[in-house]
Each structure stands twice: as structure tokens, then as C-alpha cells.
Motif scaffolding. Sequence first.
Motif, PDB file in Angstrom:
ATOM      1  N   ASP A  83     -49.299 -18.233 -10.638  1.00 29.97           N
ATOM      2  CA  ASP A  83     -48.407 -17.779  -9.713  1.00 29.97           C
ATOM      3  C   ASP A  83     -47.356 -18.040  -8.721  1.00 29.97           C
ATOM      4  OD1 ASP A  83     -50.774 -15.639 -10.029  1.00 29.97           O
ATOM      5  OD2 ASP A  83     -52.151 -16.545  -8.567  1.00 29.97           O
ATOM      6  N   GLU A  84     -46.937 -19.315  -7.885  1.00 24.88           N
ATOM      7  CA  GLU A  84     -46.211 -19.434  -6.876  1.00 24.88           C
ATOM      8  C   GLU A  84     -45.229 -19.209  -7.917  1.00 24.88           C
ATOM      9  OE1 GLU A  84     -47.125 -23.043  -5.563  1.00 24.88           O
ATOM     10  OE2 GLU A  84     -49.017 -22.910  -4.408  1.00 24.88           O
ATOM     11  N   LYS A  85     -45.255 -19.771  -9.241  1.00 24.68           N
ATOM     12  CA  LYS A  85     -43.892 -19.657 -10.206  1.00 24.68           C
ATOM     13  C   LYS A  85     -43.297 -18.046 -10.147  1.00 24.68           C
ATOM     14  CE  LYS A  85     -44.079 -24.220 -12.063  1.00 24.68           C
ATOM     15  NZ  LYS A  85     -43.797 -25.046 -13.631  1.00 24.68           N
ATOM     16  N   ILE A  86     -44.115 -16.823 -10.770  1.00 24.12           N
ATOM     17  CA  ILE A  86     -43.862 -15.705 -10.722  1.00 24.12           C
ATOM     18  C   ILE A  86     -43.220 -15.651  -9.115  1.00 24.12           C
ATOM     19  CG2 ILE A  86     -45.405 -13.399 -10.951  1.00 24.12           C
ATOM     20  CD1 ILE A  86     -47.594 -14.862 -13.361  1.00 24.12           C
ATOM     21  N   GLU A  87     -44.126 -15.521  -8.473  1.00 26.75           N
ATOM     22  CA  GLU A  87     -43.346 -14.918  -7.372  1.00 26.75           C
ATOM     23  C   GLU A  87     -41.953 -16.086  -7.001  1.00 26.75           C
ATOM     24  OE1 GLU A  87     -42.995 -13.057  -4.003  1.00 26.75           O
ATOM     25  OE2 GLU A  87     -44.953 -12.872  -4.850  1.00 26.75           O
ATOM     26  N   LYS A  88     -41.929 -16.959  -7.111  1.00 30.07           N
ATOM     27  CA  LYS A  88     -40.388 -17.172  -6.764  1.00 30.07           C
ATOM     28  C   LYS A  88     -39.580 -17.203  -7.718  1.00 30.07           C
ATOM     29  CE  LYS A  88     -38.210 -22.325  -7.481  1.00 30.07           C
ATOM     30  NZ  LYS A  88     -38.412 -23.443  -7.961  1.00 30.07           N
ATOM     31  N   TYR A  89     -39.908 -16.925  -8.939  1.00 31.80           N
ATOM     32  CA  TYR A  89     -38.807 -15.968 -10.033  1.00 31.80           C
ATOM     33  C   TYR A  89     -39.040 -14.794  -9.950  1.00 31.80           C
ATOM     34  CZ  TYR A  89     -38.791 -20.386 -12.896  1.00 31.80           C
ATOM     35  OH  TYR A  89     -38.788 -21.541 -13.430  1.00 31.80           O
ATOM     36  N   SER A  90     -39.888 -14.307  -9.425  1.00 27.79           N
ATOM     37  CA  SER A  90     -39.433 -12.072  -8.988  1.00 27.79           C
ATOM     38  C   SER A  90     -38.459 -12.078  -7.747  1.00 27.79           C
ATOM     39  CB  SER A  90     -41.023 -12.273  -8.316  1.00 27.79           C
ATOM     40  OG  SER A  90     -41.777 -11.763  -9.253  1.00 27.79           O
ATOM     41  N   VAL A  92     -36.544 -14.467  -7.255  1.00 28.69           N
ATOM     42  CA  VAL A  92     -34.797 -14.982  -8.342  1.00 28.69           C
ATOM     43  C   VAL A  92     -34.160 -13.857  -9.007  1.00 28.69           C
ATOM     44  CG1 VAL A  92     -33.311 -16.074  -9.964  1.00 28.69           C
ATOM     45  CG2 VAL A  92     -35.119 -17.472  -8.330  1.00 28.69           C
ATOM     46  N   ILE A  93     -35.532 -12.947  -9.422  1.00 31.01           N
ATOM     47  CA  ILE A  93     -34.822 -11.976 -10.832  1.00 31.01           C
ATOM     48  C   ILE A  93     -34.775 -10.470  -9.623  1.00 31.01           C
ATOM     49  CG2 ILE A  93     -35.597 -10.003 -12.037  1.00 31.01           C
ATOM     50  CD1 ILE A  93     -37.533 -12.050 -13.482  1.00 31.01           C
ATOM     51  N   ASP A  94     -35.150 -10.681  -8.826  1.00 30.00           N
ATOM     52  CA  ASP A  94     -34.988  -9.692  -7.702  1.00 30.00           C
ATOM     53  C   ASP A  94     -33.924  -9.895  -7.440  1.00 30.00           C
ATOM     54  OD1 ASP A  94     -37.043  -7.912  -7.771  1.00 30.00           O
ATOM     55  OD2 ASP A  94     -37.442  -9.275  -6.211  1.00 30.00           O
ATOM     56  N   GLU A  95     -33.125 -10.860  -7.018  1.00 27.99           N
ATOM     57  CA  GLU A  95     -31.873 -11.535  -5.741  1.00 27.99           C
ATOM     58  C   GLU A  95     -30.825 -11.081  -7.616  1.00 27.99           C
ATOM     59  OE1 GLU A  95     -32.280 -14.884  -4.614  1.00 27.99           O
ATOM     60  OE2 GLU A  95     -33.201 -14.416  -2.862  1.00 27.99           O
ATOM     61  N   THR A  96     -31.249 -11.654  -8.497  1.00 30.87           N
ATOM     62  CA  THR A  96     -30.242 -11.251  -9.473  1.00 30.87           C
ATOM     63  C   THR A  96     -29.814  -9.744  -9.810  1.00 30.87           C
ATOM     64  OG1 THR A  96     -30.992 -13.112 -10.183  1.00 30.87           O
ATOM     65  CG2 THR A  96     -30.231 -11.425 -12.214  1.00 30.87           C
ATOM     66  N   ASP A  97     -30.653  -8.882  -9.940  1.00 29.74           N
ATOM     67  CA  ASP A  97     -30.749  -7.453  -9.852  1.00 29.74           C
ATOM     68  C   ASP A  97     -29.739  -7.105  -9.152  1.00 29.74           C
ATOM     69  OD1 ASP A  97     -32.521  -7.715 -12.642  1.00 29.74           O
ATOM     70  OD2 ASP A  97     -33.687  -6.677 -11.528  1.00 29.74           O
ATOM     71  N   LYS A  98     -29.944  -7.399  -7.257  1.00 25.00           N
ATOM     72  CA  LYS A  98     -29.351  -6.806  -6.286  1.00 25.00           C
ATOM     73  C   LYS A  98     -27.768  -7.082  -6.761  1.00 25.00           C
ATOM     74  CE  LYS A  98     -33.365  -7.365  -3.301  1.00 25.00           C
ATOM     75  NZ  LYS A  98     -33.103  -7.430  -1.765  1.00 25.00           N
ATOM     76  N   ASN A  99     -27.126  -8.310  -6.844  1.00 22.30           N
ATOM     77  CA  ASN A  99     -26.420  -8.924  -7.189  1.00 22.30           C
ATOM     78  C   ASN A  99     -25.780  -8.206  -8.409  1.00 22.30           C
ATOM     79  OD1 ASN A  99     -26.246 -10.538  -4.880  1.00 22.30           O
ATOM     80  ND2 ASN A  99     -26.756 -12.652  -6.683  1.00 22.30           N
ATOM     81  N   GLU A 100     -26.258  -7.906  -9.366  1.00 27.02           N
ATOM     82  CA  GLU A 100     -26.075  -7.457 -10.871  1.00 27.02           C
ATOM     83  C   GLU A 100     -25.602  -5.631 -10.450  1.00 27.02           C
ATOM     84  OE1 GLU A 100     -24.727  -6.205 -14.130  1.00 27.02           O
ATOM     85  OE2 GLU A 100     -24.965  -8.315 -13.593  1.00 27.02           O
ATOM     86  N   ASN A 101     -26.683  -5.802  -9.847  1.00 26.63           N
ATOM     87  CA  ASN A 101     -26.464  -3.685  -9.429  1.00 26.63           C
ATOM     88  C   ASN A 101     -24.835  -3.783  -7.899  1.00 26.63           C
ATOM     89  OD1 ASN A 101     -28.507  -2.650 -10.416  1.00 26.63           O
ATOM     90  ND2 ASN A 101     -29.898  -2.853  -8.681  1.00 26.63           N
ATOM     91  N   ASN A 102     -24.491  -4.652  -7.408  1.00 32.09           N
ATOM     92  CA  ASN A 102     -23.473  -4.843  -6.505  1.00 32.09           C
ATOM     93  C   ASN A 102     -22.002  -4.707  -7.414  1.00 32.09           C
ATOM     94  OD1 ASN A 102     -24.713  -4.529  -4.651  1.00 32.09           O
ATOM     95  ND2 ASN A 102     -24.509  -6.576  -4.204  1.00 32.09           N
ATOM     96  N   ARG A 103     -22.175  -5.629  -9.001  1.00 35.56           N
ATOM     97  CA  ARG A 103     -21.286  -5.517  -9.850  1.00 35.56           C
ATOM     98  C   ARG A 103     -20.609  -4.731 -10.292  1.00 35.56           C
ATOM     99  NH1 ARG A 103     -24.021 -10.199 -12.429  1.00 35.56           N
ATOM    100  NH2 ARG A 103     -23.312 -11.802 -10.218  1.00 35.56           N
ATOM    101  N   GLN A 104     -22.148  -3.937 -10.234  1.00 33.77           N
ATOM    102  CA  GLN A 104     -22.112  -2.715 -11.413  1.00 33.77           C
ATOM    103  C   GLN A 104     -21.571  -1.739 -10.372  1.00 33.77           C
ATOM    104  OE1 GLN A 104     -25.634  -1.300 -13.155  1.00 33.77           O
ATOM    105  NE2 GLN A 104     -25.607  -2.906 -14.877  1.00 33.77           N
ATOM    106  N   ILE A 105     -21.885  -2.216  -8.964  1.00 30.87           N
ATOM    107  CA  ILE A 105     -21.602  -0.742  -8.311  1.00 30.87           C
ATOM    108  C   ILE A 105     -19.728  -1.139  -7.809  1.00 30.87           C
ATOM    109  CG2 ILE A 105     -21.390   0.358  -5.825  1.00 30.87           C
ATOM    110  CD1 ILE A 105     -24.634  -0.269  -5.677  1.00 30.87           C
ATOM    111  N   ARG A 106     -19.256  -2.407  -7.625  1.00 29.35           N
ATOM    112  CA  ARG A 106     -17.383  -2.319  -7.195  1.00 29.35           C
ATOM    113  C   ARG A 106     -17.159  -2.382  -8.774  1.00 29.35           C
ATOM    114  NH1 ARG A 106     -18.696  -7.986  -5.988  1.00 29.35           N
ATOM    115  NH2 ARG A 106     -20.170  -7.950  -4.475  1.00 29.35           N
ATOM    116  N   SER A 107     -17.751  -2.377  -9.864  1.00 27.79           N
ATOM    117  CA  SER A 107     -17.378  -2.130 -11.254  1.00 27.79           C
ATOM    118  C   SER A 107     -17.371  -0.497 -11.232  1.00 27.79           C
ATOM    119  CB  SER A 107     -18.029  -2.567 -12.174  1.00 27.79           C
ATOM    120  OG  SER A 107     -17.268  -2.284 -13.554  1.00 27.79           O
TER     121      SER A 107
END
Length: 166
Positions: A83-90, A92-107
Motif C-alpha cells: 500500500d505504501e509503495k502504491i501510494e508512492k508510485y501513484s 510519482v505517476i501523478d507528477e509524471t502525468d502533470k509534467n507530460e500534460n505541461n509538455r503537451q500544452i507547451r508543445s
Amino acid sequence: MGDYIFFSIGIIIVIISIIVLKKNMSIESTIEFQNSEKKEIALLNNIELTENIIKELKAISQETIKTLDNKTEEIYQMIKILDEKIEKYSIVIDETDKNENNRQIRSYSKKEDAQNIKKEDHASNNNKDKEKILQLYNQGYSPSQIAKKLNKGIGEVQLICSLKKR
């Protein structure tokens, strides 16, 4: 007197038969008693064996319960860690998704800018083309001659010329 003799013999026979019967009965009861004692001893041995088996089964069941409790606790610990690892990776995934969305918006923004620039260039080219068409038309060229000279469609040239007339 003969009757007394017969009577006495009869009584003696009855007494002897009773004695013999009693002896047989006592022998049979002794044999039955011995058999019952053997059966009682065998029954006591079986009871003792059963009690020993029950004790062993209790010990085994207690050991099994302890093992199951330990395994259950291990499973709960593993679930907690997962559960702790899932929370941690969630996160990280959320942050990665936000960064990817920002890149897509910039692109997307860059693509829009490039398209706007192309549109502006195209519009300015169209304006230049219109000016050339009108200039050649004013000089007396026909729409078909202008179309050949500027590599444009004759319909486009005719449309621009007709708009000029209005």
C-alpha cells in the motif's frame, strides 16, 4: 420301602444335578469374568491410546494455529508495504502525468504559434499575389495570361479580377 429308596435316589440325583449345575455356572461365570476383565483391560488401553492421540492432535493444532497467525501477520505486513509503495508510485505517476500534460500544452502552444505564423505568411503571400494579379490586370493582361504567368488557377484569377471590378 421301595418308594423311599426311589424317593431318596431321586432326591440324591436332584442334589447332584444342582451341585453340577452350580459348578458349571461358577466355571462359566469365572470364564465370563475373565473375558470381561480382558475386555476391560483392552478398553482401558484403547482409551489411553485415544487420549494420547487427542493430546498429540491438540499440540499439532496449536502449532498450526501459531504458524497461521505468523503467516497472517506477514501477509498484513506485506500488504502494508505494498500500500505504501502504491501510494508512492501513484504520487510519482501523478507528477509524471502533470509534467507530460505541461509538455503537451507547451508543445500544442508551439504548434499553434507555428500554425499562426504559417497562416500569417500565407495571408501575406495571398495579399502579394492579389496585388500582382491586380497590377497585371490593370496593365491589360487577360485572366488566363495572368494565371499562366503567376502559376495560379484561372478561377482564382478571375475571382480576384471580378472582385476588383465591384
